[in-house]
Design an enzyme around this catalytic site. Structure first.
Site, short mmCIF file in Angstrom:
data_model
loop_
_atom_site.label_atom_id
_atom_site.label_comp_id
_atom_site.label_asym_id
_atom_site.label_seq_id
_atom_site.Cartn_x
_atom_site.Cartn_y
_atom_site.Cartn_z
N TYR A 91 0.81 -1.22 0.00
CA TYR A 91 0.00 0.00 0.00
C TYR A 91 0.84 1.27 0.00
O TYR A 91 1.72 1.47 0.85
CB TYR A 91 -0.91 -0.02 1.23
CG TYR A 91 -2.04 0.98 1.22
CD1 TYR A 91 -3.15 0.79 0.42
CD2 TYR A 91 -2.00 2.11 2.03
CE1 TYR A 91 -4.21 1.70 0.41
CE2 TYR A 91 -3.04 3.02 2.05
CZ TYR A 91 -4.14 2.81 1.23
OH TYR A 91 -5.18 3.72 1.23
N SER A 186 1.09 -7.80 1.42
CA SER A 186 0.07 -6.87 1.91
C SER A 186 -0.89 -6.51 0.78
O SER A 186 -1.57 -7.39 0.25
CB SER A 186 0.74 -5.64 2.51
OG SER A 186 -0.20 -4.85 3.21
N GLN A 187 -0.96 -5.24 0.34
CA GLN A 187 -1.80 -4.92 -0.81
C GLN A 187 -1.42 -5.78 -2.01
O GLN A 187 -2.28 -6.26 -2.75
CB GLN A 187 -1.64 -3.44 -1.18
CG GLN A 187 -2.36 -3.04 -2.46
CD GLN A 187 -2.10 -1.61 -2.86
OE1 GLN A 187 -2.95 -0.75 -2.68
NE2 GLN A 187 -0.91 -1.34 -3.38
N HIS A 303 3.27 -7.46 10.65
CA HIS A 303 2.96 -7.32 9.24
C HIS A 303 4.18 -7.49 8.34
O HIS A 303 4.03 -7.68 7.13
CB HIS A 303 2.31 -5.95 9.00
CG HIS A 303 1.61 -5.85 7.69
ND1 HIS A 303 0.66 -6.76 7.27
CD2 HIS A 303 1.71 -4.94 6.67
CE1 HIS A 303 0.21 -6.43 6.08
NE2 HIS A 303 0.84 -5.34 5.68
#
Length: 322
Positions: A91, A186-187, A303
């Site tokens: 992101y 992630s994204q 994360h």
């Protein structure tokens, strides 16, 4: 940092009823047909710079609505056609600088790194692809851009770009068209799931790391920080739009795309992740359509997941599936 979600035994059995619109497949078939009806205008330009032992090229391809989208191609100088790994970025990162992306090519793969339209100013070396499409009222960030309708939602454009890039990569002369894998963190992991679901056996493997954009209802309700709280903040102002917003998001849910995927898949998850809750990753993993699926669990990581430790596992896993 404590565990942020369910226990691992609970996660292993977590199979939520993630909402899926009746016209999901028709929506995406129409979206991709519209994009494919426009000419795919590829340009590949050598990039001079300090990286001398690998070939670095600037790829421009036609994405959603024929918009030009950029990507790096980084590949070994000799041999071919070679297997390719198409990577999607996290992101608000962009494709950055070529020197940020040398590991896959060093392992013998053609590495293609997609620039995410409109992003690239939050971290890393920047982006170079604008998003020329306007939207209605939105909270800062990308999660609520065009969220009034699936037709206008930001990720409709991004997921279409990603599919069109994979199709373009298969046409490159130095790529083995039957050995194109997709990956991202992630994204980028959420985009990976979308591409795997939309292209089926059009990709040889999917490697989503700590994938974002899954199980929106749970993520928006329970995740303590951004980006999911962009949706929370939007709904705190637009109090009468919750049904409309979640109806839009249901067309872009990684858990729904995962049901349609068939390629072998290697997921990863961090059990201390407070940006992408582990249960939302398992919602996609446990419902994944292909029988060849694994998940690497990083019990004491957030994360960041497994980082290069996990990349080494990805390389060996992917080599076994060449």
């Amino acid at each position: 940092m404590p565990l942020t979600d369910l226990t691992l035994p609970e996660l292993a059995g977590y199979r939520p009823d993630v909402a899926e619109p009746d016209d999901f497949d028709a929506f995406w078939a129409r979206t991709l047909a519209e994009a494919r009806a426009l000419p795919q205008q590829l340009s590949v330009t050598p990039v001079p710079g300090p990286v001398s032992e690998l070939v670095v090229e600037d790829l421009v391809f036609s994405g959603y609505a024929g918009d030009p989208v950029r990507a790096w191609v980084i590949r070994p100088r000799s041999g071919g056609p070679l297997p390719a790994v198409v990577e999607f970025i996290g992101y608000n990162g962009g494709r950055g600088l070529p020197a940020e992306h040398l590991h896959w090519a060093a392992a013998g793969f053609v590495h293609v790194v997609m620039d995410t339209r409109g992003q690239g100013s939050g971290w890393g070396g920047g982006g170079a692809t604008p998003d020329p499409h306007g939207t209605g009222a939105a909270f800062e960030g990308f999660m609520t851009r065009g969220i009034e309708s699936p037709e206008t939602y930001y990720y409709r454009r991004v997921f279409t770009d990603a599919v069109r890039l994979v199709e373009a990569v298969r046409s490159l002369g130095h790529v083995d068209a039957g050995r194109v894998a997709v990956t991202g963190g992630s994204q980028g992991g959420g985009i990976t799931l979308a591409v795997a679901g939309l292209l089926g056996d059009g990709v040889v493997a999917a490697l989503p790391d700590v994938p974002f954009l899954c199980h929106f209802r749970r993520s928006v309700a329970l995740t303590p920080g951004r980006p999911f709280t962009e949706v929370t903040q939007y709904l705190s102002v637009h109090r009468d739009r919750a049904d409309e917003v979640f109806a839009t998001l249901s067309y872009f849910d990684g858990a729904v795309f995962a049901r349609r995927a068939s390629a072998p898949a290697l997921f990863s998850v961090g059990l201390m992740d407070d940006i992408v809750l582990p249960s939302t990753v398992f919602a996609a993993f446990n419902g994944y359509g292909g029988p060849d699926r694994e998940i690497a669990v990083y019990e004491f990581n957030g994360h960041e997941g497994g980082q290069l430790f996990h990349w080494q596992r990805q390389v060996e896993w992917l080599r076994r599936r060449r």
